[in-house]
Design a protein around this motif. Sequence first.
Motif, PDB file in Angstrom:
ATOM      1  N   SER A  32      -1.983   4.010   6.045  1.00  0.00           N
ATOM      2  CA  SER A  32      -2.018   3.421   4.708  1.00  0.00           C
ATOM      3  C   SER A  32      -1.586   4.469   3.688  1.00  0.00           C
ATOM      4  N   PRO A  33      -0.869   4.070   2.636  1.00  0.00           N
ATOM      5  CA  PRO A  33      -0.475   5.037   1.612  1.00  0.00           C
ATOM      6  C   PRO A  33      -1.629   5.483   0.728  1.00  0.00           C
ATOM      7  N   HIS A  34      -2.790   4.884   0.917  1.00  0.00           N
ATOM      8  CA  HIS A  34      -3.945   5.265   0.106  1.00  0.00           C
ATOM      9  C   HIS A  34      -4.736   6.423   0.722  1.00  0.00           C
ATOM     10  N   HIS A  60      -8.693   0.788   1.026  1.00  0.00           N
ATOM     11  CA  HIS A  60      -8.373  -0.643   0.977  1.00  0.00           C
ATOM     12  C   HIS A  60      -7.029  -0.973   1.615  1.00  0.00           C
ATOM     13  N   GLY A  61      -6.157   0.025   1.752  1.00  0.00           N
ATOM     14  CA  GLY A  61      -4.901  -0.211   2.457  1.00  0.00           C
ATOM     15  C   GLY A  61      -5.103  -0.492   3.930  1.00  0.00           C
ATOM     16  N   ALA A  62      -6.264  -0.104   4.439  1.00  0.00           N
ATOM     17  CA  ALA A  62      -6.608  -0.399   5.832  1.00  0.00           C
ATOM     18  C   ALA A  62      -7.541  -1.599   5.926  1.00  0.00           C
ATOM     19  N   TRP A  63      -8.674  -1.566   5.186  1.00  0.00           N
ATOM     20  CA  TRP A  63      -9.670  -2.605   5.441  1.00  0.00           C
ATOM     21  C   TRP A  63      -9.308  -3.966   4.862  1.00  0.00           C
ATOM     22  N   VAL A  64      -8.542  -4.010   3.781  1.00  0.00           N
ATOM     23  CA  VAL A  64      -8.187  -5.329   3.229  1.00  0.00           C
ATOM     24  C   VAL A  64      -7.330  -6.130   4.202  1.00  0.00           C
ATOM     25  N   PRO A  65      -6.208  -5.601   4.711  1.00  0.00           N
ATOM     26  CA  PRO A  65      -5.462  -6.414   5.684  1.00  0.00           C
ATOM     27  C   PRO A  65      -6.207  -6.617   6.994  1.00  0.00           C
ATOM     28  N   MET A  66      -7.030  -5.629   7.393  1.00  0.00           N
ATOM     29  CA  MET A  66      -7.776  -5.792   8.644  1.00  0.00           C
ATOM     30  C   MET A  66      -8.802  -6.907   8.535  1.00  0.00           C
ATOM     31  N   MET A  67      -9.343  -7.172   7.330  1.00  0.00           N
ATOM     32  CA  MET A  67     -10.277  -8.282   7.160  1.00  0.00           C
ATOM     33  C   MET A  67      -9.625  -9.613   7.516  1.00  0.00           C
ATOM     34  N   HIS A  68      -8.326  -9.720   7.242  1.00  0.00           N
ATOM     35  CA  HIS A  68      -7.601 -10.941   7.606  1.00  0.00           C
ATOM     36  C   HIS A  68      -7.158 -10.902   9.066  1.00  0.00           C
ATOM     37  N   LEU A  69      -6.672  -9.761   9.503  1.00  0.00           N
ATOM     38  CA  LEU A  69      -6.078  -9.648  10.832  1.00  0.00           C
ATOM     39  C   LEU A  69      -7.118  -9.766  11.942  1.00  0.00           C
ATOM     40  N   LEU A  70      -8.206  -9.026  11.811  1.00  0.00           N
ATOM     41  CA  LEU A  70      -9.282  -9.031  12.816  1.00  0.00           C
ATOM     42  C   LEU A  70     -10.617  -9.159  12.084  1.00  0.00           C
ATOM     43  N   PRO A  71     -10.926 -10.359  11.582  1.00  0.00           N
ATOM     44  CA  PRO A  71     -12.096 -10.532  10.711  1.00  0.00           C
ATOM     45  C   PRO A  71     -13.424 -10.256  11.385  1.00  0.00           C
ATOM     46  N   LEU A  98      -2.918  -1.384  19.102  1.00  0.00           N
ATOM     47  CA  LEU A  98      -2.049  -1.938  18.066  1.00  0.00           C
ATOM     48  C   LEU A  98      -1.773  -0.848  17.028  1.00  0.00           C
ATOM     49  N   VAL A  99      -0.505  -0.558  16.789  1.00  0.00           N
ATOM     50  CA  VAL A  99      -0.107   0.422  15.768  1.00  0.00           C
ATOM     51  C   VAL A  99       0.383  -0.353  14.548  1.00  0.00           C
ATOM     52  N   VAL A 100      -0.213  -0.065  13.384  1.00  0.00           N
ATOM     53  CA  VAL A 100       0.050  -0.827  12.163  1.00  0.00           C
ATOM     54  C   VAL A 100       0.507   0.105  11.047  1.00  0.00           C
ATOM     55  N   GLY A 101       1.570  -0.270  10.386  1.00  0.00           N
ATOM     56  CA  GLY A 101       1.934   0.329   9.116  1.00  0.00           C
ATOM     57  C   GLY A 101       1.522  -0.631   8.016  1.00  0.00           C
ATOM     58  N   SER A 102       0.636  -0.192   7.119  1.00  0.00           N
ATOM     59  CA  SER A 102       0.144  -1.041   6.031  1.00  0.00           C
ATOM     60  C   SER A 102       0.655  -0.489   4.707  1.00  0.00           C
ATOM     61  N   GLY A 103       1.566  -1.218   4.093  1.00  0.00           N
ATOM     62  CA  GLY A 103       2.146  -0.770   2.832  1.00  0.00           C
ATOM     63  C   GLY A 103       2.463  -1.943   1.937  1.00  0.00           C
ATOM     64  N   SER A 104       3.715  -2.018   1.488  1.00  0.00           N
ATOM     65  CA  SER A 104       4.155  -3.138   0.665  1.00  0.00           C
ATOM     66  C   SER A 104       5.666  -3.228   0.740  1.00  0.00           C
ATOM     67  N   MET A 105       6.176  -4.443   0.909  1.00  0.00           N
ATOM     68  CA  MET A 105       7.626  -4.591   0.971  1.00  0.00           C
ATOM     69  C   MET A 105       8.267  -4.256  -0.369  1.00  0.00           C
ATOM     70  N   THR A 106       7.622  -4.615  -1.467  1.00  0.00           N
ATOM     71  CA  THR A 106       8.032  -4.137  -2.797  1.00  0.00           C
ATOM     72  C   THR A 106       6.766  -3.750  -3.543  1.00  0.00           C
ATOM     73  N   ASP A 124       5.882   5.775  -1.461  1.00  0.00           N
ATOM     74  CA  ASP A 124       4.679   5.881  -0.651  1.00  0.00           C
ATOM     75  C   ASP A 124       4.272   4.551  -0.005  1.00  0.00           C
ATOM     76  N   HIS A 125       4.457   3.437  -0.717  1.00  0.00           N
ATOM     77  CA  HIS A 125       4.035   2.155  -0.158  1.00  0.00           C
ATOM     78  C   HIS A 125       5.047   1.559   0.821  1.00  0.00           C
ATOM     79  N   PHE A 126       6.224   2.168   0.923  1.00  0.00           N
ATOM     80  CA  PHE A 126       7.179   1.686   1.914  1.00  0.00           C
ATOM     81  C   PHE A 126       7.180   2.557   3.163  1.00  0.00           C
ATOM     82  N   LEU A 127       6.727   3.788   3.062  1.00  0.00           N
ATOM     83  CA  LEU A 127       6.772   4.695   4.205  1.00  0.00           C
ATOM     84  C   LEU A 127       5.991   4.201   5.427  1.00  0.00           C
ATOM     85  N   PRO A 128       4.857   3.486   5.270  1.00  0.00           N
ATOM     86  CA  PRO A 128       4.195   2.989   6.481  1.00  0.00           C
ATOM     87  C   PRO A 128       5.056   2.044   7.321  1.00  0.00           C
ATOM     88  N   PHE A 129       6.059   1.438   6.709  1.00  0.00           N
ATOM     89  CA  PHE A 129       7.010   0.631   7.480  1.00  0.00           C
ATOM     90  C   PHE A 129       7.638   1.472   8.582  1.00  0.00           C
TER      91      PHE A 129
END
Length: 277
Positions: free
Chosen positions: A60-62, A127-138, A174-182, A236-241
Motif C-alpha cells: 500500500s502507498p500508505h 487503510h490502503g490495506a484494510w479497506v480493500p481487504m474488508m471487501h475482498l476477504l470480509p 495472494l500478492v496484492v498491489g493496493s493503490g489507485s488507477m487515478t 505513489d498510488h500507482f506504484l503498487p500496480f
Amino acid sequence: MSTHSSALSTPASAAVPALFVSHGAPLFAVEAGETGPALTRWGQELKAQFPGLRGVVVMSPHWMARSPLVMAGAQPATWHDFGGFPPALYQLQYPAPGSPALASEVLELLGATGIAAQGDAARPFDHGAWVPMMHLLPQADVPVVQVALPVGAGPAEVYAMGAALRSLRSQGVLVVGSGSMTHNLAEFFGGAREPAPYVLEFSRWIEDALARGDLKALLNYRSQAPHAARAHPTDDHFLPFFFALGAAGDDLRANYLSREVMYSMLAMDAFSLNPVH
C-alpha cells in the motif's frame, strides 16, 4: 461501469493470481459502490478454488519507508490513518492475523534477489490495506502481511520487488498491489458526476497496454500514457500496480473486476493478473 467475469478458471493446482485493487478514499470501506461487491465475489471464488489459501502479501502507498520493510507482527492493529471522516469509519476493525512465518519468507525472497529488507513487528494495517481487504476477504480469516513502498522507488524497482515474490503464488499466497488507477485529489469535489475524460483515457491506455503485454510501455507510463501527470501528480498510488505486475510475471492477461469511477476523478479499476499458459 463495472464488469465482472470469472477470473479463476485455472486448475486448482495452479498459482494464485496476482491482484491490483484501487482502494479509493477511506469512505470506500462503507460506500462500496460497484467495486466492493465485485471484490467480495472474487474473494469468494478465490477461497473456493484455493481452499488452502495461506496468506496475502499486500503493498500500500500508505506505508512508505526509507528502505524495504515487511510487517512481521502476529496480530497487527487496524490503523485509522485519516482524519475528518464520519465517526462510524473509526469504529471499523479488520482483525486479520499477521504471519511472522510468511513475513520471514518474504524477507528471504527479497534478500535472495539483492533487496535488503527488515521486519517490523509493530506495524499496523493502514487503510490502503484494510479497506480493500474488508471487501475482498470480509471474514478476516486469512493472514495478511504488508510490504512497505520504498521512498524514491520507481516502477522498475517496485516491479522487481513483486517479481522476487512471484514464487509465493504457487504456494497459496495472494500478492496484492493496493493503490489507485487515478489519484488527483486536487480535483476531488465529491458528489456523483460523469467520469472525467482524462480518467477514462488514462485507464483504458493501461488496460490496452496490459492486453498487448507491453511491459516496456507500462514501466514508462509517465512519458507514454495520456494524461499521466494529471492522473498521478505523484506516482505513489500507482506504484503498487507494478508490485502486482512483477508478482504476476511478464506474460499476462488482466481479468477486470471493476472499471468504476468515483467522484468523476477516482478510477477504481481492479483486476487480477494471470499468467498466460
